[in-house]
Design a protein around this motif. Structure first.
Motif, short mmCIF file in Angstrom:
data_model
loop_
_atom_site.label_atom_id
_atom_site.label_comp_id
_atom_site.label_asym_id
_atom_site.label_seq_id
_atom_site.Cartn_x
_atom_site.Cartn_y
_atom_site.Cartn_z
N HIS A 146 -5.16 1.17 -8.23
CA HIS A 146 -5.60 0.94 -6.85
C HIS A 146 -7.13 0.89 -6.77
CE1 HIS A 146 -1.51 1.79 -5.38
NE2 HIS A 146 -1.50 2.76 -6.27
N ARG A 196 -8.61 -1.47 -4.20
CA ARG A 196 -8.37 -0.97 -2.85
C ARG A 196 -9.44 0.08 -2.50
NH1 ARG A 196 -3.04 -2.77 -2.13
NH2 ARG A 196 -1.63 -2.34 -3.86
N PHE A 235 -0.32 3.91 -2.39
CA PHE A 235 -1.65 4.37 -2.01
C PHE A 235 -1.58 5.32 -0.82
CE2 PHE A 235 -5.82 4.16 -0.06
CZ PHE A 235 -6.70 4.06 -1.13
N TRP A 291 0.82 -1.21 0.00
CA TRP A 291 0.00 0.00 0.00
C TRP A 291 0.86 1.26 0.00
CZ3 TRP A 291 -5.55 0.47 0.98
CH2 TRP A 291 -6.23 -0.76 0.96
#
Length: 331
Positions: free
Chosen positions: A301, A304, A113, A110
């Motif tokens: 992403h 996510r 992100f 991550w």
């Protein structure tokens, strides 16, 4: 960064021995929530192959070495890291433990992100949900058929119908989970067992011949499909999955979200998702094209972001009656 060390049945460092389970203590310098990370693997609350509770998870599945039961429990760890005790029983216990890091999202990075510039571009609700839930990860099971079959069962029907079919078939044809597993925990059938399910049992499970036929075709190609677990994410993987008649973009996305922890797979064609994403981000429902346009700024992403929207607790407004389940048993 994470690492695993073997522990004895009593919990101390050292090689496992005796009749107790094989065990490892897995540690990470990043937070982890078992419930949030592994929840996507359960097909309904009564999935007979999965039991997930606060800080604890039991999973039963087959490996190349045989069936295995895997028990995972969160342990105290220095913040912001995580520590999980993993115990496994059965002929496939060693293989089950070897897959724990990927299962717990070790490959799910991550970093980009969470970069401040990228995070600043996120909708406020998504950014806040990420802040409150840093332990969410995307799991990678590497088990293709165990993901393909329930996803096929979910095609073109309500979740309630699909979950019933999975529960009925796995309970009837799955193997008892090895070791001191929770009552009723089952290892999902392998390809040969699925192929021996008689036609009347598919009807009793409320599965139409289109879905049962797709499952049987997948079982006929099971060895090749399992090799796809080693194919990296990308267009080629999706194309290979979609080369199987009955598997389309929606199914491929749902499968790779579980087998590969795909961070960008969007389930285009889902009955509810586009309307949910549109209403969550703009207050207005949209279609698949509109959803993809809305998610485009966060390409790479997008799964996510969808998972965080779901985790945020947002619920789209309901209009009209729910879709009525169909009963195929009399057909």
């Amino acid at each position: 960064m994470s690492f695993s060390v073997p522990v004895s049945a009593a919990g101390g460092p050292g090689a496992c021995s005796g009749a107790g389970p094989l065990s490892i203590l897995w540690e990470s310098d990043r937070p982890l929530s078992l419930t949030q990370t592994l929840g996507i693997l359960a097909h309904g609350r009564k999935d007979p192959s999965v039991r997930i509770g606060p800080g604890v998870a039991w999973l039963a599945f087959s490996t190349p070495e045989g069936n295995a039961t895997l028990a995972l429990s969160e342990q105290p760890a220095p913040a912001p890291g995580a520590r999980v005790l993993a115990r496994a029983w059965g002929p496939g216990a060693g293989a089950a433990l070897a897959g724990v890091p990927a299962l717990l999202g070790e490959r799910d990075d991550w970093t980009a992100f969470d970069d401040p510039d990228f995070a600043a571009s996120l909708p406020a609700a998504v950014a806040e949900t990420r802040r409150r839930n840093p332990g969410l990860r995307l799991p990678s099971t590497g088990r293709m058929l165990d993901s393909i079959v329930p996803v096929i069962l979910e095609q073109r029907v309500t979740a309630m119908e699909a979950y019933y079919a999975w529960r009925y078939l796995v309970t009837k044809y799955g193997a008892d989970a090895p070791g001191p597993a929770p009552a009723g925990l089952k290892v999902p059938p392998g390809a040969e067992t699925w192929r021996r399910v008689p036609s009347w049992e598919w009807h009793r499970a409320r599965v139409d011949f289109h879905r049962s036929g797709t499952i049987l075709r997948a079982c006929g190609a099971a060895s090749g499909l399992e090799r796809l677990s080693g194919v990296p994410l990308g267009t080629d993987l999706t194309e290979r999955l979609c080369s199987l008649p009955g598997i389309g973009p929606w199914s491929a996305a749902e499968i790779t979200q579980r087998t590969h922890g795909a961070p960008d797979s969007v389930s285009v064609g889902d009955y509810h998702l586009a309307a949910f994403v549109g209403e969550a981000l703009t207050g207005r429902r949209t279609d698949d094209a509109g959803m993809l346009e809305l998610l485009e700024p966060w390409r790479g992403h997008r799964q996510r972001l969808v998972r965080l929207l779901v985790l945020s607790g947002f619920r789209k407004q309901a209009f009209g009656p729910r879709l009525a389940p169909e009963d195929y048993r009399g057909r």
